[in-house]
Structure formats: C-alpha cells, structure tokens
Design an enzyme around this catalytic site. Structure first.
Site, short mmCIF file in Angstrom:
data_model
loop_
_atom_site.label_atom_id
_atom_site.label_comp_id
_atom_site.label_asym_id
_atom_site.label_seq_id
_atom_site.Cartn_x
_atom_site.Cartn_y
_atom_site.Cartn_z
N HIS A 15 8.16 -7.75 10.53
CA HIS A 15 7.33 -7.79 11.38
C HIS A 15 7.46 -9.51 13.05
O HIS A 15 6.99 -10.09 12.31
CB HIS A 15 5.85 -7.36 11.15
N GLU A 47 -0.75 -11.59 7.31
CA GLU A 47 -0.34 -10.40 7.36
C GLU A 47 0.63 -9.85 5.67
O GLU A 47 1.27 -11.20 4.76
CB GLU A 47 0.37 -10.51 8.24
#
Length: 538
Positions: A411, A360
């Site tokens: 995250h 990501e």
C-alpha cells in the site's frame, strides 16, 4: 429422417453442492429397458445407484413405445439422489428401421452440467440402424465438449463404426469445437468385429481419435469375454483424462450372476475428466478497516461476500491498535460459508507498519483447501523507502498444477508513489533470492494514477521498463468507488506464472453493481474496488 439441432443458450454455471475434482462420464446399455424391466424394483434400485456415480451418463436400448418409462426412471433416480443433487435429461426420438425402435437418453447432474445444444444426425445414406444422437455440454472449468451416443447394429458393426468419423466431422462443423467423445455399445469385438477389421477402421487409423476402452476389457456380465462397449475421444480434452474403465457393478454391489444379468448383459464404461479449477487472487484496500467499520454489520456482510469470491485475497489498510478486528473478521467469514460449499479460510498477517502512529497491517486470507502458505517474509527496508514495507507470502496450490509463487502486498504512500514504485523491483529481487523462485506477483493499492503518478512518470518506472514484469490492470481501469476515474490499484506479475493466467480474468470487482448498492453505500464499504485475476493449471 431430418437432422435437427436445438440451441439452448450458454450462460454462467455455478456449482450448487461444492466443487468436484473430476467429471465422471458413463455409457450403459441397459438391455431392453422398458416396462418389464422397470417393474423390477431391485433392478431399478441398482440402476439408480449406477446412475448416481456419474455426472452425465448415456442410457441405451430404451425400448418403450409409450416413451414414459425413461421419465419414470428419472424420477426414481432423483428420489434416490435428493437432496444432494438431481438429474435432468435429454432424450432422442425413437430410432430404428424396424418396429423395435430404441431411444438414447443422456442423464446429467443439473449442478455440474449444462446442455447447450442437442443434435440428431440425419444419416442421409442410411448407414446406421440407430442414428447417432449428440449433446453439446459445458461444465465449470472444463472446455465445452460434445458427446455422441451410438449403439451399432451388431451385424453391421464395421460399416457403422467406419461412418462415425463423418459424424464427428459434421458435429465439429455444427458445434464449432473439436472436443468430442463417442460412446456406447459399439459391438466392437468378438464375432461382430475381428481384430483385423478393427485395425482397418478409420477411427483407429485416424490419429485424431483415441480409444479409451481397449480390446482386453470385458464389458459384458455374461460368460463371454468381449469388449463391446467403447469410449473414443478426440480434441484437447484427452489431455485431462484421469482414468477410464469398466464399472463391474455386480462386484461393487455383491450381485450374483443371475442378478447382474437381470440388470443388463452389459457393464457401464466410464471416463473421468480432471476439473481444473482456476485460482482467483484478489487485492482490496478496505479503507480504514478498524473498529468503526467492523461495527457496521451491513458493511461487514458485503465484505464477507467479496472475500468469498476469492481463493486468496490481500486486505489492506487494516488500522486497529488492538490487532483483534481482522481475527474477528476471519471468524465471521468462516461462520458464513454456505454448507457443503467450500473450505474455511486461514490468514497470515503482517506486523503493524508505518512511520507515524497511524499504522496499518496487511492480511492475506486464503482457502485452506486451495492454498498452502509455505513461508512469509517482511521486507526490512534498510533505506526506509517505504511508508508501509512490503509483506510477502510464498504459496503452493495443491489442487492444480500451478507452480509455487509469492505474493507481495504493498500500500504505497500517495505522495511518494513514484519513489516507492521504483523500489519494488529491488523488493522482487530480494524475494527471488529468499524464496529461490522467480514467480512473483506484486499487488495492492499503488496510487499509480491521476495526481499521484502521471502517465509520463508511469512510463519511467523500472517496473514498466523492465521486461520481466507485466501489469495486469491497465491505466484505463477505474479502481475507485468515488466520482474520480483513477487506476490506483494494480497487479504486477513476473516469472513463468504469467503463463498460467486465465485470459481476460484480470479486472476490477465492481461490488456496487454486483450487490446493487448506491454510491453512498458502496463508499461506506471502501473508496476502492478490489482488483482480481485468475490462474489455472495446465
């Protein structure tokens, strides 16, 4: 005369033509403004130009028994300013002890100003020739304040001026605020008010009041040199005054003395107030933001609207091997900015992060007129504590007085929420050393609730126990669009920047309610809501 107050109701105010950096307020005695003056086209054109300088202006000495000229003048002004902006107006009744009565009128830009109430002073002791008339105003990013219109009787200048502190006190009680501005032709100089008499005024001796137009200013277009027109301020609003003075329209528009006197024997006086726009910071886990989601135009349109609400926004869970989608998304964001609204967005993007092939990226998108990115930093994670290593930017805000601060994107891996959260204080300490400041904000999907982090484990976190850190999104907030009720997305702040947080600004952006989406439509955008807060300069 009976006092009256009309409450018009307070509601949200939005700028229609972009954000100005100051609010300009004027007061102008137009000198016998009636049908004769209105029939002079050149004079009306000059008056329209003058009005268009201001966000709100007090017009005095309106003498018109039919009470129609001021409305015709408002139409002329709006013909001059459209399509850029238009003015509305609040006007007093006709005032005065003799047949030669006058009105006060406040003309204000509808896109900048909202009038919440009007108030006509009762004057029970008959102290005023023309009783003060007031409006309570709200404007975006400025504390509410009231304006008090006064044109004193020249031969009773001292007596009327000495009664204005009582008018102010009454308005403080009526409007329940202390921010007030008294303005108008006060005949406060020369033969009407000596220096000795001026020093004896309660409005001068009372330290609550500050006179912005001093006695050295000439506010007349004639050969006299008198400071008749004044602006007096009280309350905290004085702290955001940027400038004040006299607008010499004859010099500005190249008028000869007779032409200027045709307009008025007075100049307008003015004051500018700094508009301190808060900075809105957001974080949004867009949930598998890649080619599939980007191909859904309905979803992308909602995402664009969400980004446009924020001055800087962290986008998480960008999954795109080609690393092109986020750049295409930025192009659409800028392409869909409304004309004359705002500046374009720019972006800083991390490298692709993650231990597996499903990597990501983090992206910070920000308005270029509101945010300067000074540096970026990718945490090296020498002990491999993070699935997706924190990514940071150091920013400054050129439009306000917020000190520089850094944002930390994270995250967190759900099944390692406690361990990763407990390592974030080390990340913060490293960034304090790297950027040489303590103002830091950690934000993102931290999976800090429900089955990933119990309340007991939450209390054990170093980020909770360490008093340097403040959590802005608490555990009662649901940050998910699903049927769960979990506070996964958080904002944690440290340093003096916490003193700049706008009260009650931290929260969850429930875009499904904002855009009237079904649960299914909302979840197609993301299974998370954005979280947000605002910072405002002092």
């Amino acid at each position: 005369m009976r006092a009256f107050v009309i409450i018009l109701g307070i509601s949200c105010l939005y700028f229609l033509s972009g954000e100005a950096e100051q609010l300009k307020i004027g007061a102008f005695n137009v000198q016998i403004f009636g049908k004769t003056k209105f029939n002079k086209a050149d004079v009306v054109d000059t008056l329209s130009k003058i009005v268009s300088r201001y966000d709100v202006i007090l017009i005095q000495e309106i003498r018109d028994a039919s009470m129609t000229v001021i409305y015709k003048f408002l139409d002329k002004v709006n013909n001059f300013t459209e399509p850029y902006f238009i003015y509305d107006m609040k006007i007093s009744e006709r005032l005065g002890r003799t047949r030669s009565k006058e009105q006060y009128a406040f003309l204000y830009r509808e896109d900048k100003i909202r009038v919440e109430a009007v108030y006509q002073y009762e004057d029970p002791l008959d102290l005023f020739e023309r009783e003060p008339y007031s409006v309570l105003l709200t404007a975006k990013d400025i504390s509410p304040f009231f304006l008090v219109a006064i044109r004193t009787k020249p031969t009773a200048a001292f007596e009327e001026l000495n009664a204005l502190d009582d008018v102010y006190d009454e308005l403080v009680s009526v409007f329940n605020i202390t921010n007030g501005i008294i303005l108008g032709d006060m005949s406060a100089d020369c033969r009407y008010l000596s220096k000795t008499k001026y020093e004896q005024l309660d409005l001068v001796k009372d330290t609550r009041f500050t006179w912005l137009i001093n006695s050295t200013e000439d506010t007349t277009t004639t050969t006299s040199d008198c400071s008749y027109d004044r602006i007096i301020m009280a309350g905290d609003l004085l702290n955001v005054v940027t400038k004040n003075g006299v607008f010499k329209f004859d010099e500005e528009y190249g008028l000869e003395l007779p032409e200027a006197k045709d307009v008025s024997d007075h100049y307008p006086v003015e004051v500018s107030i700094k508009v301190n726009h808060p900075l809105k910071v957001c974080a949004f886990n867009v949930q598998v933001f890649g080619k599939t989601k980007f191909s859904n135009s309905d979803v992308v349109n909602i995402l664009i609207k969400i980004v446009h609400q924020c001055d800087v926004i962290l986008i998480q869970e960008i999954r795109d091997v080609s690393e092109t989608i986020i750049h295409s998304f930025l192009e659409l964001i800028n392409r869909n900015i409304e004309s004359n609204c705002c500046s374009n967005y720019s972006m800083h993007v991390s490298q692709r992060l993650g231990r597996t092939s499903s990597k990501e990226q983090y992206a910070f998108l920000y308005r270029t007129d509101k945010v300067n990115v000074l540096e970026e930093h990718q945490f090296s994670d020498p002990f491999d504590k993070f699935e997706r290593e924190p990514y940071s930017i150091l920013i400054s805000t050129p439009q306000n007085d917020i000190p520089p601060f850094f944002l930390v994107a994270i995250h967190i891996k759900p099944t390692a929420a406690f361990e990763e959260l407990n390592a974030l204080d080390d990340v913060y300490d490293e960034l304090v050393s790297v950027f040489n400041i303590t103002n830091g904000i950690i934000l993102g999907d931290m999976n800090a609730d429900c089955r990933y982090l119990s309340q007991k484990k939450y209390q054990q976190l170093d980020l909770v126990k360490d008093t340097r850190f403040t959590w802005l999104i608490n555990s009662t907030e649901d940050t998910t669009t699903t049927t769960s009720d979990c506070s996964y997305d958080r904002i944690v702040i440290a340093g003096d920047v916490k003193c700049y947080i706008v009260k009650n600004s931290a929260g969850v952006v429930k875009f499904d309610m904002d855009y009237e989406l079904t649960s299914e439509e909302a979840q197609s955008v993301s299974d998370h809501y954005p979280v947000q807060f605002q910072l405002q300069g002092k």
